[in-house]
Write a protein that holds these residues in place. Structure first.
Motif, PDB file in Angstrom:
ATOM      1  N   MET A   1       1.054  -1.127  -0.003  1.00  0.00           N
ATOM      2  CA  MET A   1      -0.109  -0.045   0.022  1.00  0.00           C
ATOM      3  C   MET A   1       0.683   1.295   0.144  1.00  0.00           C
ATOM      4  O   MET A   1       0.584   2.288  -0.629  1.00  0.00           O
ATOM      5  N   LEU A   2       1.798   1.101   0.952  1.00  0.00           N
ATOM      6  CA  LEU A   2       2.891   2.176   0.845  1.00  0.00           C
ATOM      7  C   LEU A   2       3.748   2.531  -0.567  1.00  0.00           C
ATOM      8  O   LEU A   2       3.795   3.716  -0.744  1.00  0.00           O
ATOM      9  N   ASP A   3       3.924   1.594  -1.175  1.00  0.00           N
ATOM     10  CA  ASP A   3       4.461   1.714  -2.398  1.00  0.00           C
ATOM     11  C   ASP A   3       3.372   1.758  -3.378  1.00  0.00           C
ATOM     12  O   ASP A   3       3.857   2.071  -4.774  1.00  0.00           O
ATOM     13  N   GLY A   4       2.121   1.944  -3.214  1.00  0.00           N
ATOM     14  CA  GLY A   4       1.189   2.244  -4.103  1.00  0.00           C
ATOM     15  C   GLY A   4       0.935   1.254  -5.012  1.00  0.00           C
ATOM     16  O   GLY A   4       0.322   1.339  -6.114  1.00  0.00           O
ATOM     17  N   ILE A   5       0.993  -0.071  -4.592  1.00  0.00           N
ATOM     18  CA  ILE A   5       0.570  -1.092  -5.536  1.00  0.00           C
ATOM     19  C   ILE A   5       0.079  -2.241  -4.944  1.00  0.00           C
ATOM     20  O   ILE A   5       0.013  -3.493  -5.224  1.00  0.00           O
ATOM     21  N   PHE A   6      -0.947  -1.700  -4.091  1.00  0.00           N
ATOM     22  CA  PHE A   6      -1.985  -2.522  -3.191  1.00  0.00           C
ATOM     23  C   PHE A   6      -2.902  -2.941  -4.186  1.00  0.00           C
ATOM     24  O   PHE A   6      -3.537  -2.068  -4.832  1.00  0.00           O
ATOM     25  N   VAL A   7      -3.319  -4.399  -4.127  1.00  0.00           N
ATOM     26  CA  VAL A   7      -4.311  -4.945  -4.759  1.00  0.00           C
ATOM     27  C   VAL A   7      -5.285  -5.746  -3.895  1.00  0.00           C
ATOM     28  O   VAL A   7      -4.370  -6.919  -3.220  1.00  0.00           O
TER      29      VAL A   7
ATOM     30  N   GLY B   1       2.083   3.724 -12.918  1.00  0.00           N
ATOM     31  CA  GLY B   1       1.958   2.457 -13.528  1.00  0.00           C
ATOM     32  C   GLY B   1       3.443   1.850 -13.463  1.00  0.00           C
ATOM     33  O   GLY B   1       3.912   0.996 -13.081  1.00  0.00           O
ATOM     34  N   PRO B   2       4.294   2.755 -13.961  1.00  0.00           N
ATOM     35  CA  PRO B   2       5.734   1.974 -13.977  1.00  0.00           C
ATOM     36  C   PRO B   2       6.348   2.194 -12.905  1.00  0.00           C
ATOM     37  O   PRO B   2       7.408   1.109 -12.575  1.00  0.00           O
TER      38      PRO B   2
ATOM     39  N   ARG C   1       6.313 -12.536  -5.157  1.00  0.00           N
ATOM     40  CA  ARG C   1       5.109 -11.902  -5.455  1.00  0.00           C
ATOM     41  C   ARG C   1       5.211 -10.994  -6.778  1.00  0.00           C
ATOM     42  O   ARG C   1       5.050  -9.941  -6.828  1.00  0.00           O
ATOM     43  N   PRO C   2       5.263 -11.646  -7.866  1.00  0.00           N
ATOM     44  CA  PRO C   2       5.533 -10.961  -9.105  1.00  0.00           C
ATOM     45  C   PRO C   2       4.138 -10.505  -9.614  1.00  0.00           C
ATOM     46  O   PRO C   2       4.031  -9.350 -10.135  1.00  0.00           O
ATOM     47  N   ALA C   3       3.156 -11.195  -9.498  1.00  0.00           N
ATOM     48  CA  ALA C   3       1.845 -10.878  -9.769  1.00  0.00           C
ATOM     49  C   ALA C   3       1.263  -9.704  -9.325  1.00  0.00           C
ATOM     50  O   ALA C   3       0.716  -8.804  -9.992  1.00  0.00           O
ATOM     51  N   GLU C   4       1.819  -9.246  -8.023  1.00  0.00           N
ATOM     52  CA  GLU C   4       1.416  -8.149  -7.368  1.00  0.00           C
ATOM     53  C   GLU C   4       1.893  -6.658  -8.038  1.00  0.00           C
ATOM     54  O   GLU C   4       0.954  -5.955  -8.013  1.00  0.00           O
ATOM     55  N   SER C   5       3.069  -6.845  -8.636  1.00  0.00           N
ATOM     56  CA  SER C   5       3.815  -5.714  -9.212  1.00  0.00           C
ATOM     57  C   SER C   5       2.839  -5.328 -10.216  1.00  0.00           C
ATOM     58  O   SER C   5       2.353  -4.055 -10.365  1.00  0.00           O
ATOM     59  N   THR C   6       2.349  -6.232 -11.163  1.00  0.00           N
ATOM     60  CA  THR C   6       1.469  -5.739 -12.465  1.00  0.00           C
ATOM     61  C   THR C   6       0.135  -5.415 -12.041  1.00  0.00           C
ATOM     62  O   THR C   6      -0.606  -4.491 -12.251  1.00  0.00           O
TER      63      THR C   6
ATOM     64  N   ALA D   1      -4.319  -1.485  -9.928  1.00  0.00           N
ATOM     65  CA  ALA D   1      -5.249  -1.293  -8.555  1.00  0.00           C
ATOM     66  C   ALA D   1      -4.972   0.048  -8.051  1.00  0.00           C
ATOM     67  O   ALA D   1      -5.766   0.773  -7.488  1.00  0.00           O
ATOM     68  N   GLY D   2      -3.660   0.453  -7.684  1.00  0.00           N
ATOM     69  CA  GLY D   2      -3.116   1.313  -7.284  1.00  0.00           C
ATOM     70  C   GLY D   2      -3.743   2.539  -8.072  1.00  0.00           C
ATOM     71  O   GLY D   2      -4.168   3.857  -7.547  1.00  0.00           O
TER      72      GLY D   2
END
Lengths: 110, 307
Positions: free
Chosen positions: A47-53, B19-20, B33-38, B43-44
């Motif tokens: 979340m802090l990285d802004g990549i939270f799903v 995005g990037p 957790r590679p899936a999380e990055s994409t 989501a972010g």
């Protein structure tokens, strides 16, 4: 905020209601809790990285719990339950620490 | 409204930015957790726009905010205005489960000592140890019980022996004259008005009484024992070196029916004394007290040959 409330409500409910845990699940509860903590720290960092799903969080949370319990179960069956659960706790602890370090970098910029 | 037109142009710009960046951040996060990055990239981006999108003029601040939404700002934004979103609700549910498990675990470990959380093999080991300990304690209990019975027994025996010894001491004390005695017996009073009674006559009386079964005798306050001797002469008789005068009073414990006839036999003590003008009176009594005492003397040479 809602998430934090959920945690607080869970703790309070656990302390007040004092539910009976079935004996089958009991040995896996501590490991499952640690695994869940790892997932939560990972989610916080994301979340802090802004990549939270949320989907990823749910999956990682549940799979962490299940895998940790499975490892302990397997260890018990193999007769190395104590050692294996120690190993799991160590690995999860290391991950929690690294996640906590990342969170710290975000929050305190240090 | 003219301001609204230029806005849409800068707005899309921040979108690609998150995005990037997650991709690079995702590389650090965890290899697992590679899936999380994409997924996180979409989501972010999807979580934030709903805030900015609907309101028209908040977009004015947009150019300053989007460039670097730092982690701290994201945390604050997530925390304070409490929004009910799907993500928040799902996370809340999961965290509720975590909190529940945490509380239960903490409670159960603090509740019932260490046994509750112990593993099966540990429990088995503990049980074994307890069994061993119980067995050891049981054995010790049996041993101590036997010891106790033995001690009680021996103390009973010692008590019995002590009683017997005391009894014997009392009996011997009566013979040796170290304790007072009482019982049925007779009192013999010899009044010697003429002063003609010789010591040997009194000795004869003593011998006669002893032969008749007298058990304790005293003469004028002097206890008569095995070593008693009479000396002196008529009118100045001494018993064990102590001078006694008339009338001579014998206090004797024994069977009165035996003692009295023994003195009265023809040619016996009474007749001999009466020949010397002495008068002898014999009184029977059911309770005679012989209370003249002698000190217990330890013999100088004679020692008991028995243990």
């Amino acid at each position: 905020m809602i998430a934090v409330l959920g945690l607080v409500v869970g703790v309070v409910a656990g302390l007040l209601v004092r539910p009976e845990v079935p004996a089958v699940v009991e040995p896996y509860l501590p490991i499952a809790v640690v695994a869940a903590l790892d997932a939560v720290f990972g989610g916080l960092r994301a979340m802090l990285d802004g990549i939270f799903v949320d989907k990823v969080f749910v999956v990682s949370f549940l799979s962490n719990v299940v895998v940790a319990a499975l490892i302990v179960f397997l260890g018990d069956k193999l007769g190395v339950g104590a050692q294996l659960s120690t190993g799991v706790v160590v690995v999860l602890g290391i991950r929690i620490f690294s996640n906590a370090a990342a969170i710290r970098r975000h929050v305190f910029r240090a | 409204m003219p301001l609204a037109n230029p806005e849409p142009v800068p707005e899309p710009a921040p979108r690609p930015e998150p995005g990037p960046s997650p991709v690079s951040a995702g590389g650090q996060v965890a290899p697992g957790r590679p899936a999380e990055s994409t997924a996180g990239g979409t989501a972010g981006a999807g979580a934030q726009p709903p805030q900015d999108g609907p309101s028209g003029w908040t977009g004015a601040e947009a150019p300053s905010e989007p460039p670097e939404p730092s982690g701290r700002q994201r945390l604050r934004a997530g925390l304070w205005p409490p929004r009910i979103t799907r993500a928040q609700l799902i996370v809340a549910v999961l965290l509720f489960g975590l909190g529940l498990g945490l509380a239960i675990q903490v409670r159960s470990t603090s509740d019932n000592s260490a046994l509750r959380g112990a593993r099966q093999e540990d429990l088995v080991r503990i049980l074994d140890e307890l069994d061993d300990r119980t067995q050891r304690l049981e054995e010790e209990k049996t041993r101590l019980g036997a010891q106790r019975a033995e001690l009680e027994n021996s103390s009973d025996q010692a008590e019995e022996a002590r009683k017997q010894t005391q009894e014997k001491e009392r009996q011997l004390g009566i013979l040796a004259g170290t304790v007072a005695a009482q019982g049925p017996g007779i009192t013999v009073t010899v009044t010697d008005s003429a002063g003609a009674v010789e010591p040997d006559m009194l000795l004869d009386a003593i011998q006669e009484l002893r032969a008749a079964g007298a058990e304790a005798i005293q003469v004028n306050g002097v206890r008569v024992v095995a070593g008693t001797y009479f000396s002196g002469e008529a009118g100045a008789i001494e018993v064990d070196g102590r001078k006694i005068g008339a009338p001579y009073r014998f206090t004797v414990i024994g069977r009165p029916q035996d003692l009295e006839p023994a003195l009265n036999i023809p040619g016996g003590v009474v007749q001999t004394l009466e020949k010397e003008q002495a008068t002898v009176t014999v009184d029977r009594s059911e309770k005679i007290v012989v209370d003249a005492l002698r000190p217990a003397e330890r013999p100088d040479y004679a020692r008991s040959s028995s243990q």
